[in-house]
Design a protein around this motif. Sequence first.
Motif, short mmCIF file in Angstrom:
data_model
loop_
_atom_site.label_atom_id
_atom_site.label_comp_id
_atom_site.label_asym_id
_atom_site.label_seq_id
_atom_site.Cartn_x
_atom_site.Cartn_y
_atom_site.Cartn_z
N LEU A 182 0.81 -1.22 0.00
CA LEU A 182 0.00 0.00 0.00
C LEU A 182 0.83 1.26 0.00
O LEU A 182 1.86 1.34 0.67
N PHE A 183 0.36 2.26 -0.71
CA PHE A 183 0.98 3.57 -0.65
C PHE A 183 0.24 4.41 0.38
O PHE A 183 -0.92 4.76 0.16
N PRO A 184 0.88 4.75 1.50
CA PRO A 184 0.21 5.60 2.47
C PRO A 184 0.22 7.05 1.99
O PRO A 184 1.17 7.49 1.32
N ILE A 185 -0.83 7.77 2.31
CA ILE A 185 -0.88 9.20 1.99
C ILE A 185 -1.41 9.95 3.21
O ILE A 185 -1.93 9.35 4.15
N THR A 186 -1.28 11.25 3.18
CA THR A 186 -1.80 12.06 4.28
C THR A 186 -3.16 12.59 3.85
O THR A 186 -3.26 13.25 2.82
N TYR A 187 -4.17 12.24 4.62
CA TYR A 187 -5.52 12.70 4.29
C TYR A 187 -5.95 13.64 5.43
O TYR A 187 -6.47 13.20 6.44
N PHE A 188 -5.67 14.92 5.27
CA PHE A 188 -5.84 15.89 6.36
C PHE A 188 -5.12 15.37 7.60
O PHE A 188 -3.95 15.07 7.54
N GLU A 189 -5.88 15.18 8.71
CA GLU A 189 -5.16 14.75 9.92
C GLU A 189 -5.07 13.23 10.07
O GLU A 189 -4.55 12.72 11.05
N LYS A 190 -5.55 12.51 9.03
CA LYS A 190 -5.53 11.04 9.14
C LYS A 190 -4.55 10.43 8.15
O LYS A 190 -4.19 11.05 7.16
N GLU A 191 -4.23 9.17 8.41
CA GLU A 191 -3.49 8.41 7.41
C GLU A 191 -4.50 7.72 6.50
O GLU A 191 -5.54 7.25 6.97
N ALA A 192 -4.22 7.72 5.22
CA ALA A 192 -5.08 7.00 4.28
C ALA A 192 -4.16 6.30 3.28
O ALA A 192 -2.93 6.33 3.43
N PHE A 193 -4.76 5.64 2.30
CA PHE A 193 -3.97 4.89 1.31
C PHE A 193 -4.53 5.10 -0.08
O PHE A 193 -5.69 5.46 -0.23
N LEU A 194 -3.70 4.84 -1.06
CA LEU A 194 -4.19 4.79 -2.43
C LEU A 194 -4.76 3.39 -2.64
O LEU A 194 -4.14 2.41 -2.24
N GLY A 195 -5.92 3.31 -3.27
CA GLY A 195 -6.60 2.03 -3.43
C GLY A 195 -5.79 1.03 -4.24
O GLY A 195 -5.34 1.32 -5.34
#
Length: 439
Positions: A182-195
């Motif tokens: 998974l590629f982690p990304i910064t989604y405002f104040e959360k961690e998210a991922f590229l699908g």
Amino acid sequence: MTDSLENWRRTHYSDKVKKELKGEDIILMGWVHEIRDLGGIIFVLLRDRDGIMQITAPSKKISPKLFEDIKKLKKEAVIAVKGIVQESPKAPNGVEIIPEEIKFLNGSKLPLPLDTTGNVHAEIDTRLDSRYLDLRKQNVSAIFKIKSRMFHSIRKFLEEKDYREINTPKLVASATEGGTELFPITYFEKEAFLGQSPQLYKQMMMASGFDKVFEIAPIFRAEEHDTLRHLNEAISIDLETAFTDHEDAMEILEELIQRAIQDVKEHCGDALKTLEVDLKVPEIPFPRVDYDDVVDIVTSKGVLMNYGEDLSRAAEKAMGEVMDGYYFITGWPTAIKPFYVMPGSEDPEKSCAFDLMYKDLEISSGAMRIHNYDLLVQQMKDKGLNPDSFETYLQAFRYGMPPHSGWGVGAERFTMSITGVKNIRETVLFPRDRRRLTP
Ligand code: ATP
Ligand code: MG
């Protein structure tokens, strides 16, 4: 000084200029592919998206001003030519254009970072650095003509079959399969991922009552390894159907593959010729090879494979030596397939999953999925996943989830199988791999 386009518009692409147009006035637009100045006569090869046309400029037949303008042309300049079609047995297409007027629309800096005639060999990295120039080459452009047609045929086929095209999010909160790719990304104040796959969303859509859905969209995988078959951004053709099992899923998949190939063969004859591909439309049904037999075949080829292992690269190659075209591998052990795969009804150790292979290349993975909530939670636990982190997905299984099946086809892998190219990067305009993020 450049000319402006004014009211000039292209009347034909080069490949459409045939003997039947003899004596007609036409306008071509494109790039100076090559220029040969023989003194009293100048030959300019004009290249456009679909072909190359010879512009023949004899000093005796055209105005001195026009002759001088043509003399000044340099490789890869952008030009528009108005002229008369003339038969010419010696010209590449049996016709040539005698120019009447020419517009110099833009110049090109020389030397070029990359040769556009295809006569000079360049390494893939050099080519990708100047991809816009590389794409001007006919044998490169041909791959994308075929890929475009392939998508078109797939959409056409699925429309006939009454599928709905959907779009699911590519910014996601958790992993599809709890994997590490998974590629982690910064989604405002959360961690998210590229699908990495639309799998979970496709399944939730089965609870929506849409019944037959497909999506053609990017998947992102943080594959560390650098292979000829893996990208970090690929296009997945995903399909899911309610009230069906894995046999149905295989049937629609093989029909889709056959139809797309048939359609490409019909509409991309010139591109296939450029690539020197003699495309065969595969017969359906495709052979089904049980996983147990795969182990035997691979072992008989001298490659080590234990029961319960996924196919190693060496195992794929061994299969490719035995199986010539498209074939399914069925009866996969439940243990090595994702948690959402339905275990077999007779032997739960063997799953309802399948892979579609082309020789030694995996094109697609699919399965009948689990629709029972309790079984799904159990499978997650068995595979070491925490059901809590799949809560929103699991909810969909509580309120009337129908039986369903589906698959995902890698668009680039499928394009490789049609075009015969060996490096997956050839099938992407601007590939993303372990080392490449630009252009
Ligand atoms: P492989 O074992 O070849 O790495 P996979 O089993 O991990 O593939 P799936 O998760 O089954 O891949 O994805 C479905 C299809 O998507 C694959 O069959 C393949 O065609 C395509 N695909 C998956 N990962 C990639 C990738 N990194 N680059 C290009 N295509 C991919
Ligand atoms: Mg797979």
